[in-house]
Design a protein around this motif. Structure first.
Motif, PDB file in Angstrom:
ATOM      1  N   ASP A 183      -4.938  -4.068   4.366  1.00  0.00           N
ATOM      2  CA  ASP A 183      -6.252  -4.696   4.526  1.00  0.00           C
ATOM      3  C   ASP A 183      -7.162  -4.444   3.326  1.00  0.00           C
ATOM      4  OD1 ASP A 183      -8.468  -5.953   5.567  1.00  0.00           O
ATOM      5  OD2 ASP A 183      -9.012  -4.285   6.884  1.00  0.00           O
ATOM      6  N   PRO A 184      -6.813  -4.961   2.180  1.00  0.00           N
ATOM      7  CA  PRO A 184      -7.532  -4.557   0.952  1.00  0.00           C
ATOM      8  C   PRO A 184      -9.023  -4.874   0.975  1.00  0.00           C
ATOM      9  CG  PRO A 184      -5.826  -6.222   0.496  1.00  0.00           C
ATOM     10  CD  PRO A 184      -5.736  -5.930   1.952  1.00  0.00           C
ATOM     11  N   ASP A 185      -9.444  -5.790   1.834  1.00  0.00           N
ATOM     12  CA  ASP A 185     -10.867  -6.131   1.864  1.00  0.00           C
ATOM     13  C   ASP A 185     -11.650  -5.257   2.836  1.00  0.00           C
ATOM     14  OD1 ASP A 185     -10.160  -8.182   0.102  1.00  0.00           O
ATOM     15  OD2 ASP A 185      -9.636  -9.484   1.793  1.00  0.00           O
ATOM     16  N   GLY A 186     -10.938  -4.585   3.738  1.00  0.00           N
ATOM     17  CA  GLY A 186     -11.647  -3.767   4.706  1.00  0.00           C
ATOM     18  C   GLY A 186     -11.296  -2.303   4.538  1.00  0.00           C
ATOM     19  N   VAL A 187     -11.159  -1.572   5.640  1.00  0.00           N
ATOM     20  CA  VAL A 187     -10.757  -0.177   5.588  1.00  0.00           C
ATOM     21  C   VAL A 187      -9.267  -0.120   5.902  1.00  0.00           C
ATOM     22  CG1 VAL A 187     -11.077   2.117   6.556  1.00  0.00           C
ATOM     23  CG2 VAL A 187     -13.043   0.571   6.304  1.00  0.00           C
ATOM     24  N   GLY A 188      -8.471  -0.158   4.870  1.00  0.00           N
ATOM     25  CA  GLY A 188      -7.035  -0.286   5.073  1.00  0.00           C
ATOM     26  C   GLY A 188      -6.348   1.056   5.256  1.00  0.00           C
ATOM     27  N   LEU A 189      -5.155   0.992   5.797  1.00  0.00           N
ATOM     28  CA  LEU A 189      -4.317   2.171   5.935  1.00  0.00           C
ATOM     29  C   LEU A 189      -3.933   2.665   4.529  1.00  0.00           C
ATOM     30  CD1 LEU A 189      -2.638   3.903   8.003  1.00  0.00           C
ATOM     31  CD2 LEU A 189      -0.748   2.309   7.612  1.00  0.00           C
ATOM     32  N   ALA A 190      -3.790   3.969   4.400  1.00  0.00           N
ATOM     33  CA  ALA A 190      -3.365   4.539   3.114  1.00  0.00           C
ATOM     34  C   ALA A 190      -2.043   3.912   2.692  1.00  0.00           C
ATOM     35  CB  ALA A 190      -3.218   6.054   3.241  1.00  0.00           C
ATOM     36  N   ARG A 191      -1.963   3.600   1.390  1.00  0.00           N
ATOM     37  CA  ARG A 191      -0.739   2.991   0.867  1.00  0.00           C
ATOM     38  C   ARG A 191       0.497   3.861   1.121  1.00  0.00           C
ATOM     39  NH1 ARG A 191      -4.571   1.057  -3.004  1.00  0.00           N
ATOM     40  NH2 ARG A 191      -4.631   3.095  -4.003  1.00  0.00           N
ATOM     41  N   GLU A 192       0.303   5.187   1.014  1.00  0.00           N
ATOM     42  CA  GLU A 192       1.458   6.083   1.179  1.00  0.00           C
ATOM     43  C   GLU A 192       2.020   6.023   2.595  1.00  0.00           C
ATOM     44  OE1 GLU A 192      -0.098   9.988   0.161  1.00  0.00           O
ATOM     45  OE2 GLU A 192      -0.712  10.377   2.215  1.00  0.00           O
ATOM     46  N   LEU A 193       1.199   5.539   3.557  1.00  0.00           N
ATOM     47  CA  LEU A 193       1.688   5.365   4.928  1.00  0.00           C
ATOM     48  C   LEU A 193       2.198   3.944   5.162  1.00  0.00           C
ATOM     49  CD1 LEU A 193      -1.016   7.364   6.912  1.00  0.00           C
ATOM     50  CD2 LEU A 193       1.420   7.916   6.709  1.00  0.00           C
ATOM     51  N   ALA A 194       1.444   2.968   4.685  1.00  0.00           N
ATOM     52  CA  ALA A 194       1.799   1.579   4.963  1.00  0.00           C
ATOM     53  C   ALA A 194       3.207   1.239   4.466  1.00  0.00           C
ATOM     54  CB  ALA A 194       0.771   0.650   4.325  1.00  0.00           C
ATOM     55  N   ARG A 195       3.581   1.808   3.341  1.00  0.00           N
ATOM     56  CA  ARG A 195       4.899   1.485   2.762  1.00  0.00           C
ATOM     57  C   ARG A 195       6.055   1.782   3.711  1.00  0.00           C
ATOM     58  NH1 ARG A 195       6.312   6.578  -1.246  1.00  0.00           N
ATOM     59  NH2 ARG A 195       5.195   8.149  -0.063  1.00  0.00           N
ATOM     60  N   MET A 196       5.839   2.673   4.659  1.00  0.00           N
ATOM     61  CA  MET A 196       6.971   3.030   5.514  1.00  0.00           C
ATOM     62  C   MET A 196       7.416   1.877   6.400  1.00  0.00           C
ATOM     63  SD  MET A 196       5.670   5.387   8.724  1.00  0.00           S
ATOM     64  CE  MET A 196       4.460   6.421   7.915  1.00  0.00           C
ATOM     65  N   ASN A 197       6.591   0.823   6.445  1.00  0.00           N
ATOM     66  CA  ASN A 197       6.959  -0.340   7.272  1.00  0.00           C
ATOM     67  C   ASN A 197       7.885  -1.307   6.536  1.00  0.00           C
ATOM     68  OD1 ASN A 197       6.377  -1.372   9.970  1.00  0.00           O
ATOM     69  ND2 ASN A 197       5.623  -3.220   8.904  1.00  0.00           N
ATOM     70  N   LEU A 198       8.118  -1.066   5.265  1.00  0.00           N
ATOM     71  CA  LEU A 198       8.968  -1.996   4.508  1.00  0.00           C
ATOM     72  C   LEU A 198      10.450  -1.729   4.778  1.00  0.00           C
ATOM     73  CD1 LEU A 198       6.960  -1.896   1.179  1.00  0.00           C
ATOM     74  CD2 LEU A 198       6.988  -3.730   2.891  1.00  0.00           C
ATOM     75  N   THR A 199      11.237  -2.759   4.615  1.00  0.00           N
ATOM     76  CA  THR A 199      12.676  -2.617   4.822  1.00  0.00           C
ATOM     77  C   THR A 199      13.356  -2.135   3.539  1.00  0.00           C
ATOM     78  OG1 THR A 199      12.798  -4.982   4.381  1.00  0.00           O
ATOM     79  CG2 THR A 199      12.869  -4.289   6.692  1.00  0.00           C
ATOM     80  N   LEU A 200      14.565  -1.632   3.702  1.00  0.00           N
ATOM     81  CA  LEU A 200      15.271  -0.988   2.591  1.00  0.00           C
ATOM     82  C   LEU A 200      15.781  -1.972   1.544  1.00  0.00           C
ATOM     83  CD1 LEU A 200      17.044   1.780   4.633  1.00  0.00           C
ATOM     84  CD2 LEU A 200      15.811   2.193   2.513  1.00  0.00           C
ATOM     85  N   ASN A 201      15.656  -3.275   1.806  1.00  0.00           N
ATOM     86  CA  ASN A 201      16.034  -4.231   0.758  1.00  0.00           C
ATOM     87  C   ASN A 201      14.846  -4.647  -0.112  1.00  0.00           C
ATOM     88  OD1 ASN A 201      14.863  -5.584   2.840  1.00  0.00           O
ATOM     89  ND2 ASN A 201      16.373  -7.248   2.962  1.00  0.00           N
ATOM     90  N   THR A 202      13.693  -4.060   0.115  1.00  0.00           N
ATOM     91  CA  THR A 202      12.533  -4.310  -0.742  1.00  0.00           C
ATOM     92  C   THR A 202      12.864  -3.890  -2.181  1.00  0.00           C
ATOM     93  OG1 THR A 202      11.117  -3.816   1.142  1.00  0.00           O
ATOM     94  CG2 THR A 202      10.076  -3.785  -1.040  1.00  0.00           C
ATOM     95  N   TYR A 203      12.396  -4.672  -3.139  1.00  0.00           N
ATOM     96  CA  TYR A 203      12.639  -4.322  -4.547  1.00  0.00           C
ATOM     97  C   TYR A 203      11.644  -3.273  -5.029  1.00  0.00           C
ATOM     98  CZ  TYR A 203      16.244  -7.729  -5.706  1.00  0.00           C
ATOM     99  OH  TYR A 203      17.435  -8.407  -5.784  1.00  0.00           O
ATOM    100  N   THR A 204      12.177  -2.345  -5.804  1.00  0.00           N
ATOM    101  CA  THR A 204      11.342  -1.397  -6.528  1.00  0.00           C
ATOM    102  C   THR A 204      11.747  -1.519  -8.003  1.00  0.00           C
ATOM    103  OG1 THR A 204      10.633   0.908  -6.710  1.00  0.00           O
ATOM    104  CG2 THR A 204      12.958   0.529  -6.222  1.00  0.00           C
ATOM    105  N   GLN A 205      11.155  -0.724  -8.861  1.00  0.00           N
ATOM    106  CA  GLN A 205      11.585  -0.753 -10.258  1.00  0.00           C
ATOM    107  C   GLN A 205      11.318   0.597 -10.887  1.00  0.00           C
ATOM    108  OE1 GLN A 205       8.802  -2.985 -12.900  1.00  0.00           O
ATOM    109  NE2 GLN A 205       8.248  -4.013 -11.014  1.00  0.00           N
ATOM    110  N   TRP A 206      12.042   0.865 -11.937  1.00  0.00           N
ATOM    111  CA  TRP A 206      11.854   2.135 -12.631  1.00  0.00           C
ATOM    112  C   TRP A 206      12.305   2.052 -14.079  1.00  0.00           C
ATOM    113  CZ3 TRP A 206      15.369   4.957  -8.634  1.00  0.00           C
ATOM    114  CH2 TRP A 206      16.697   4.688  -8.862  1.00  0.00           C
ATOM    115  N   TYR A 207      11.821   3.026 -14.829  1.00  0.00           N
ATOM    116  CA  TYR A 207      12.381   3.326 -16.131  1.00  0.00           C
ATOM    117  C   TYR A 207      13.452   4.382 -15.912  1.00  0.00           C
ATOM    118  CZ  TYR A 207       9.209   0.658 -19.045  1.00  0.00           C
ATOM    119  OH  TYR A 207       8.562  -0.362 -19.664  1.00  0.00           O
ATOM    120  N   TRP A 208      14.597   4.156 -16.476  1.00  0.00           N
ATOM    121  CA  TRP A 208      15.729   5.086 -16.301  1.00  0.00           C
ATOM    122  C   TRP A 208      16.337   5.347 -17.675  1.00  0.00           C
ATOM    123  CZ3 TRP A 208      21.244   5.121 -16.704  1.00  0.00           C
ATOM    124  CH2 TRP A 208      21.898   6.097 -15.947  1.00  0.00           C
ATOM    125  N   LYS A 209      16.426   6.613 -18.030  1.00  0.00           N
ATOM    126  CA  LYS A 209      16.871   7.009 -19.372  1.00  0.00           C
ATOM    127  C   LYS A 209      17.976   8.033 -19.227  1.00  0.00           C
ATOM    128  CE  LYS A 209      14.787   9.824 -23.062  1.00  0.00           C
ATOM    129  NZ  LYS A 209      14.956  11.127 -22.377  1.00  0.00           N
TER     130      LYS A 209
END
Lengths: 302, 302, 302, 302
Positions: A183-209
């Motif tokens: 809810d970016p326009d209101g009082v939204g849930l903390a991002r660190e909590l909301a992410r737990m609702n995503l499924t495991l096929n969600t894309y992420t990205q990283w630098y890997w060396k």
């Protein structure tokens, strides 16, 4: 589509300001630098920096003052020797850095390779994009009966279509609710909590060396036919990159690692009997059925 | 003299063929590339390759597609924040490779830093040069009484001269016998055995490669006043190199690591009492004599 | 004599107070605990602690709640499978700690195995004992002509005696001067400096701790016939300890690692031709002379 | 309920067969062995094995033959010294192994600590249980405005209830479809693919083993108030376990690490001015607003 126009523009901008360097430089890899190799439906892997080349392996093995010998044949012989005898430290002298976009469940396998440096996009700090992996129809495969961690043939088209529907709907709905909770326009849930609702096929990205030794180890495990398809496609693209970067090392890797096979003490005993003219089958081989099959598969492949 | 003319020529030859690259490039470090910083009587440290720059730290922390922001002030703020809060992974995205010549007893301390890549000149395979470390007169110091692993003042000139005589004679004689045992014209002792006759001040050399995070850790321990002088001189030269390579990271390192001090829970309690106006001395501080002294030394230094 | 009476008494004292534990316990290893295996002229290796057993490998592979299956046959099959397919993480779940006394030049090879924990006796802090390695007569060997880092036959008795004289005299004289420089009754040279006068065959000691996976890697390299004799004797003693500790893992290690051989892609092609009845020799094998010889050596050994 | 009756029975069975050992044994930790510390709604952490104790730290630091000194006061002084001066290797001589059940998004943070050994329950090989994390009402918190990766106050009860409904429904539906896709009675989708439909709050479990040094590093970061609540509860339970296992080390850790604060060079300059009687505020301190606030927070806390 893995990249937005804006991202492509950022990537292109990096190519516009070449610099002069006295460092070892590999034109074939410079040509690939920053360029995304597109994989799966939204993924990519791209080289963003590198250090060293085939000569750097030789130079380190010899602890030399300059660039090593001029003779390519001697360097090739040394690199093949080092690879065959599993010398690891000279290969550690080269380093490569990738930017990778990949599904979370693939990232969870990949991260088990600890001897690498990683910076992942943070879902505590930022909001993830609406992108999730859906297999192509021919990859919607049944569970293997013989291999508890493998795939068998593709499911029937109807069954596969149903699976894809479920995957698509669940990922979409979960992402919708992720956004609603944030809810970016209101009082939204903390991002660190909301992410737990995503499924495991969600894309992420990283630098890997990683250094070249650890990269080869990663590739030997993840380009293997037993690796899950969704990580194997990354490994295969990275082998193409490897070939451009360190062609002599790559050829030695294919000869002595990817294309090689280790015979156990028991398998060697069977081989010696066979070469002496004896007919050996599994029942008198002293090998288990599984080992026997693995050995025969190698000896009969072409 | 640390390098022969032939070695200098090999090093110079590397400078003659600059290449064009799209990789991040640091002109100030290019200017130092390959150049030996001479140390002790026969040692040196020189950069032979590097990957990344200050922007690469920022780019990784943001997992960005391009080179990060254009504003130097924002990058500086982010790097200082990362350093202050001991974020390590963004600094792992830069890498540097050194060629180092150093006495064996220094190499034995140095190698304890495991998160680095090393190729050392092999005394099983090759013959070591006749070069051994002899301290300068002012470094021939007495054993400290207060610090079981430290030095006190220099020995008297006569005593120091005697020590240097012993060191020189023993190292020379051991090397003479090493050569005699090797007997290259006859049937010599195996190199892997003959080397055991050398003294621990014999020089060796290696390629040593580390990421920026692990380099900073190495420097924070080895540039410390408690480190042995003979390794500290290497660390100090490497800090000069660091400054040329990643000036923003180097400044943050000096502010938050080299120039910082960690107050224990007990020391913080003392500080709070002092700032509230109370006079605290060691006897009523709750701190041991040693901790009290360490704390006062920091608060009174200028 | 590697241990003083006082040291033996300290070691014995540890055996007198057995405790009760619910941890996995291996009686065969308890019987060896603390006991020094004497090696070379003054060295030893002894187990001072351990964690886990064969079942712990199985338990971790299955992420089970209890001690795993009761059937030894199933556990054996799983461990052999894990070893054959180079699964490493289950073997990392066991840990062992050794106390080792060894010459400095051996310690320098050993320390290159970075994935281990080490605390070495500090010659900055303490004074080393007058103990240095002198090879037995039959180990005073000539430099190999075919292998630049190996040994050939023993030297003649006269030549060997001369080598031993040089080694003994130089090590003794260097130690005498070490003591003289330290001058414990007067104003001695700092210990961290005086130690540089010692020869590389001086004995040091350390606590060395590794997980089972990394121990096996160490043993596969250091028990190899190409390893230097002076480190191989340690590895061989440690394999005896391994057999007492994790007998199933040890047997699988001997079958799939120590007794195994990796055939390159080119060697596999030769094998397939030979098994199809073709006569292949080096000239038509596509292999280098060296590879051909390595392959024949394996196939003809018994 | 984190454990089934069957799992509890398996755990209990391990306690029934105590053995005799000569290894260092810690009765206070034996009493906790195998016992699950229940956390969050379905999670737990439990010790399944350990190696060493406070004395093992001392013994390694001294490279002693026996169990170290008898005087507890000397051992305590040495451990505090080692902790204060950030000596790491003696603490690496102790090892502990945990069995942990935790949500996947917590596992993803945890695994970034690379210097540990891990075996995770495989969702390629096995089917995950229907268990997912739902925060308690008071933990359903808003996004922090000041800290981009933190939480502010709890959401209103109505909003929180709505969030929990979404989380519960989505996780349930995704799990239902996971089961449907697996179709264990028919031709199911491969497990390695079906798992991608699960949400990131699904529970997984693993064996996790680390040495004491790396455990302390993990705890210092994850028991920190800035760590996410859902991993912090694990770290806090592990500190309780630490206290039972190595009480002297734990106290030193709390004094010199958890309860300590590092003052930067600039902060030290401010402190010196304040102790000399000068009134310093942020504007004339030379510190950024953020650094000033961090410093004041430490100096004024009680």
């Amino acid at each position: 589509m893995p990249l937005t126009d804006e991202q492509r523009a950022e990537i292109e901008a990096q190519r516009l300001a070449p610099a002069t360097t006295n460092r070892p430089t590999v034109p074939a890899l410079e040509a690939l630098l920053f360029k995304p190799f597109e994989l799966l439906d939204h993924g990519f892997v791209r080289v963003v920096d590198y250090m060293g080349d085939d000569s750097a392996v030789v130079q380190a093995a010899r602890v030399s003052y300059g660039r090593g010998t001029k003779k390519v044949s001697e360097d090739t012989g040394l690199i093949r020797y080092l690879m065959r005898h599993r010398h690891s430290t000279p290969f550690e002298m080269c380093e490569i850095k990738f930017h990778v976009k990949l599904p979370v469940f693939v990232a969870r396998q990949w991260i088990r390779h600890r001897m690498a440096n990683v910076n992942e996009y943070s879902a505590r700090y930022s909001i993830l994009d609406r992108e999730f992996y859906l297999p192509s129809l021919d990859q919607v495969s049944a569970q293997s009966k013989s291999n508890r961690q493998g795939r068998a043939a593709s499911l029937s088209p109807e069954r596969a279509a149903h699976v894809l529907d479920l995957l698509r709907q669940d990922a979409s709905r979960c992402y919708d609710h992720y956004e609603e909770m944030l809810d970016p326009d209101g009082v939204g849930l903390a991002r660190e909590l909301a992410r737990m609702n995503l499924t495991l096929n969600t894309y992420t990205q990283w630098y890997w060396k990683a250094d070249l030794h650890n990269l080869l180890h990663f590739l030997s495990l993840r380009a293997d036919p037993h690796a899950q398809y969704e990580i194997r496609v990354y490994a295969e693209a990275m082998i193409d990159i490897l070939r451009a970067w360190v062609p002599i090392t790559c050829a030695a890797f294919e000869e002595y690692r990817l294309g090689a096979f280790t015979f156990s003490a028991g398998m060697l005993a069977v081989l010696r009997r066979q070469l002496a003219g004896e007919t050996v089958d599994q029942t008198n081989s002293g090998l288990s059925r599984r080992e026997w099959d693995e050995m025969q598969a190698v000896l009969q492949s072409t």
